[in-house]
Design an enzyme around this catalytic site. Structure first.
Site, PDB file in Angstrom:
ATOM      1  CG  HIS A 109     108.059  -7.131  58.807  1.00 30.52           C
ATOM      2  ND1 HIS A 109     107.889  -8.067  57.144  1.00 30.52           N
ATOM      3  CD2 HIS A 109     108.270  -5.874  58.120  1.00 30.52           C
ATOM      4  CE1 HIS A 109     108.256  -7.584  56.222  1.00 30.52           C
ATOM      5  NE2 HIS A 109     108.218  -6.316  56.672  1.00 30.52           N
ATOM      6  CG  ASP A 112     107.233 -11.293  59.346  1.00 33.38           C
ATOM      7  OD1 ASP A 112     106.092 -10.384  58.503  1.00 33.38           O
ATOM      8  OD2 ASP A 112     108.214 -10.796  58.645  1.00 33.38           O
TER       9      ASP A 112
HETATM   10  C1  XUL Z   1     107.560  -3.987  50.583  1.00 37.18           C
HETATM   11  C2  XUL Z   1     109.214  -4.210  51.122  1.00 37.18           C
HETATM   12  C3  XUL Z   1     109.294  -4.682  52.365  1.00 37.18           C
HETATM   13  C4  XUL Z   1     110.431  -4.830  53.166  1.00 37.18           C
HETATM   14  C5  XUL Z   1     110.568  -4.639  54.691  1.00 37.18           C
HETATM   15  O1  XUL Z   1     107.583  -3.702  49.101  1.00 37.18           O
HETATM   16  O2  XUL Z   1     109.824  -5.011  50.429  1.00 37.18           O
HETATM   17  O3  XUL Z   1     108.858  -6.446  52.743  1.00 37.18           O
HETATM   18  O4  XUL Z   1     111.438  -5.181  52.361  1.00 37.18           O
HETATM   19  O5  XUL Z   1     109.068  -4.661  55.558  1.00 37.18           O
END
Ligand code: XUL
Ligand code: CO
Length: 447
Positions: A109, A112
């Site tokens: 992300h 992150d």
């Molecule tokens: C949350 C989830 C996230 C997504 C990316 O449940 O799975 O980590 O994979 O935003």
């Protein structure tokens, strides 16, 4: 893949390259089944499985839960002078981990990788600086980006949603983040871009205009797709279904719901699904149900590999460990033709009380071995053909004659009704479920 230690600083000292030692090894830091170069069917294991490490769980999460303080103090954060410094050290730890484990991909992300700044412009600049550093590390190691995404759920401004927020100002802030995250993903050669709509849903219908919110979500996704394509992004867009948590109801409930939404808004050519095992469970489905449903709708894309805890009603994000589940999953994936842009991303976290640095390695080793076993079992099922042939024969009455004409849409209801023969024995045929389950168990033991 090149080794990676920056300036002699090693974040996982005492742990070297993880290698394949075979099923008899009792070395906890070795693969027992994942042998990356081994050819299974027509491809190497590593090319079938396309493992990715999730930046967020592995290098950001600190073991805190709603009831307790962090238990995983990360040296790359605690020793840093400021947030940008911490982000760079974290990146060094991440690339050291990727290369020691031997995974070819990672997923991240925006938040992150780079800290939020005092303004959208500063946040974007932070991400640009750190993406440039990630690009250098990718080039030095050969590690690639499976997908990028924007975190549109942690900041308090997203408490009422991001693209579906009732306040237009928040929607525009979400757009600033997505635009910057798409730019970073393109810069890093990302093979996909993911939308997980954690807060795109509602807590109460009493305060929600459901139709408007879903329309806004579609509008937002269309704009993001058009922007990315204009910038030259050729990868896949993924929606990651999840029925709930943190919202009471999430619009991207499950694969079937997402498929309907994509078609309704003309997004089904560009978007596929990123299926997470634990999310499938929360939606009341088996993981393999979601995989087969996606394949049947032509939108299978990628996987967030983890597992839930069936006796808990939340997303525990544990590392996969059930061969039964990985075998069924890999069988569905092989039947769907395997991964193209997608892969197996470990959206999984070690437990709060897994406090040894080696635990992060052992967790991934176990997950990778589990999918390697699953792949070999699935290939056995494919090669032997017993299960596939059973299913094919079960529908044989639609392959020729009037059955085939029905399947091709050439019969009216009246014509079909006229073909109805006497009741007799029609329909009285065993589904052979127990026999098929016994055969599956034979494949699981390699027989
Ligand atoms: C949350 C989830 C996230 C997504 C990316 O449940 O799975 O980590 O994979 O935003
Ligand atoms: Co996920």
């Amino acid at each position: 893949m090149a080794d990676y230690f920056v300036g002699g600083k090693e974040y996982f000292p005492g742990i070297g390259r993880i290698t394949y030692e075979g099923p008899k090894s009792d070395n906890p830091l070795a693969f027992k089944y994942y042998d990356p170069e081994k050819v299974v069917g027509k491809k190497k294991m590593k090319d079938h499985l396309r493992f990715a490490v999730a930046y967020w769980h592995s290098f950001c999460a600190d073991g805190a839960d709603p009831f307790g303080a962090p238990t995983h103090p990360h040296p790359w954060i605690t020793d840093a002078k400021n947030p940008m410094d911490a982000a760079e050290h974290k990146m060094d730890a991440a690339f050291e981990f990727f290369t020691k484990l031997g995974v070819e991909f990672y997923a991240f992300h925006d938040r992150d990788m780079a800290p939020e700044g005092a303004s959208p412009g500063e946040s974007e600049q932070n991400l640009r600086i750190l993406a440039a550093k990630a690009k250098e590390r990718q080039q030095a190691t050969g590690v690639k980006l499976l997908w990028g995404t924007a975190n549109l759920f942690s900041h308090p401004r997203f408490m009422n949603g991001a693209a579906t927020n009732p306040d237009f100002a928040v929607v525009s802030l979400a757009a600033a983040q997505v635009k910057a995250a798409i730019d970073a993903t393109i810069e890093l050669g990302g093979q996909g871009y993911t939308f997980w709509g954690g807060r795109e849903g509602y807590m109460s219908l009493l305060n929600t205009d459901l139709k408007r919110e879903k329309d806004h979500l579609a509008r937002f996704l269309i704009m993001a797709r058009d922007y990315a394509r204009k910038q030259g992004f050729t990868g896949a867009f993924y929606i990651e279904p999840k029925p709930m948590e943190p919202t009471k109801h999430q619009y991207d409930y499950d694969v079937e719901t997402v498929a309907g939404f994509l078609r309704a808004h003309g997004l089904d050519k560009d978007f596929r699904v990123n299926i997470e095992a634990n999310h499938a469970e929360l939606a009341g489905h088996d993981f393999v149900h979601e995989l087969e449903t996606a394949a049947s709708l032509g939108i299978f894309g990628s996987v967030d590999a983890n597992r839930g805890e069936p006796r808990n009603g939340w997303d525990t994000d544990q590392f996969p460990s059930s061969y039964y589940e990985t075998a069924l999953a890999m069988y569905a994936i092989l039947k769907a033709g395997g991964f193209t842009s997608g892969g197996l991303n470990f959206d999984a976290k070690i437990r709060r009380n897994s406090v040894d640095p080696a635990d992060l390695f052992e967790a991934h080793i176990g997950g990778m071995d589990s999918f390697a076993v699953g792949l070999e079992v699935a290939q056995r099922i494919m090669d032997d053909g017993k299960l596939g042939n059973f299913v094919k024969n079960r529908y044989a009455s639609f392959d020729t004659g009037e059955g085939a004409r029905f399947a091709q849409g050439k019969l009216s209801l009246e014509a079909l009704a006229r073909l109805g023969s006497a009741y007799g024995t029609a329909g009285i045929a065993s589904g052979k479920q127990e026999r098929l389950e016994n055969i599956l168990n034979q494949y699981l033991l390699g027989l």
